[in-house]
Scaffold this active site. Structure first.
Site: not given
Length: 346
Positions: A215, A63
């Protein structure tokens, strides 16, 4: 919905890992769906989550640019009581360049990733260490065998898998107990309910749903109206214009049900996943404290079986338009060379 909600604790797996029922996914803090936050802003969000009762924080070595997410989480940890926090991080995806990624599950890579994460996080042990994606070229027994050594050395407390197939989970669990499986699970992504969920419960494995708000789909009309300006979501099949138009009708159904329960659509969607079992700990992410507080408010929403059924029926499993997976070429799309599109959960 009023704040000062008490977040209960749950056990993930049968080996003893206790976490807050609602976790926090840190990925977005260093750029995913939107631009990354400034370091001090990201740390403030993590600290606020902890102050509100969240103790379970999820990150990964992939990430952010140059491991930025783990570095940020590590800096936040220095300002919080380590013994009260459960840190989950992941290994297994290696970036070749901005457009291509591969999975790597070799024992040597497992160990090097762990050492790197420990250093970036500034901790002596990782509470929950996941294999981010399964390497089809390496027997899962070899990967988990190395993870088992890391547990024996005290560098890792508990082992997890992410996006793994039932066969992989069973084989891995035979080498060393798997504490948690992280899978996408939300009102509009429910394919794990047929095999994965029953298997986890058979083996005593906890379930950590990621993207429990689809999402951001169930985050509110603002999300749906601004998708065109959010570069990463523009490439997601379910947010493509034709599919999005169809999916908006599902959102409107949840919006009406949320009004009936005097809550927001995101709180209703989170409450639904929170009600799926005492072995479930979702990890919604957000970069805004107001949204974080709203998510926490969903913990106090109580739903009867009939109400859960009504919510499930509002978003039929076969009624969602578009695939849940990215198959683009952007870095966020996670195009993984040896993961076949026909079954990304191998």
């Amino acid at each position: 919905m009023a704040q000062s909600v008490e977040i209960p604790r749950v056990k993930l797996g049968t080996q003893g890992l206790g976490v807050s029922k609602l976790g926090y996914g840190c990925m977005g803090l260093t750029g995913a769906y939107n631009d990354p936050l400034r370091e001090e802003e990201g740390i403030s969000v993590i600290k606020h989550a902890f102050d509100q009762g969240i103790t379970f924080f999820d990150t990964a070595d992939i990430y952010g640019v140059d491991h930025a997410n783990e570095i940020l989480v590590g800096k936040a940890l220095k300002q919080l009581p380590r013994e009260k926090i459960q840190i989950a991080t992941k290994f297994g995806i290696t970036k070749i360049d901005s457009s291509e990624m591969f999975v790597n599950g070799t024992p040597e890579y497992v160990r090097s990733c762990c050492e790197g994460s420990l250093k970036r996080l500034g901790v002596e042990y990782i509470d929950l260490y996941y294999q981010h994606r399964v390497d089809l070229s390496v027997p899962i027994e070899d990967t988990v065998g190395e993870l088992k050594k890391l547990v024996e050395e005290g560098k890792v407390r508990y082992i997890g898998l992410s996006e793994a197939s039932p066969d992989t989970i069973r084989r891995a669990h035979a080498v060393h107990p798997i504490t948690a499986v992280q899978m996408e699970w939300s009102l509009w992504t429910r394919d794990i309910e047929e095999e994965i969920v029953p298997l986890c419960r058979e083996l005593g494995i906890g379930i950590v749903p990621y993207s429990p708000l689809g999402r951001g789909f169930f985050g509110g009309k603002g999300v749906l109206e601004t998708v065109s300006t959010v570069s990463s979501l523009m490439t997601h099949p379910r947010f493509q214009t034709e599919n999005l138009d169809k999916n908006k009708r599902l959102y409107e159904k949840i919006e009406r049900l949320a009004a009936k329960h005097h809550c927001t659509p995101s709180q209703l969607a989170l409450a639904w996943i929170l009600h799926q079992g005492n072995d479930v700990a979702p990890i919604p992410g957000t970069t805004k404290i107001k949204n974080l507080d709203q998510n926490i408010g969903g913990v106090s929403l109580k739903l009867a079986e009939s109400e859960l059924r009504e919510i499930s029926e509002a978003v039929p499993i076969d009624g969602v338009a578009g695939n849940r997976h990215y198959y683009g070429s952007s870095s966020f799309a996670w195009t993984i060379a040896n993961t076949p599109p026909k079954d990304p959960r191998v």
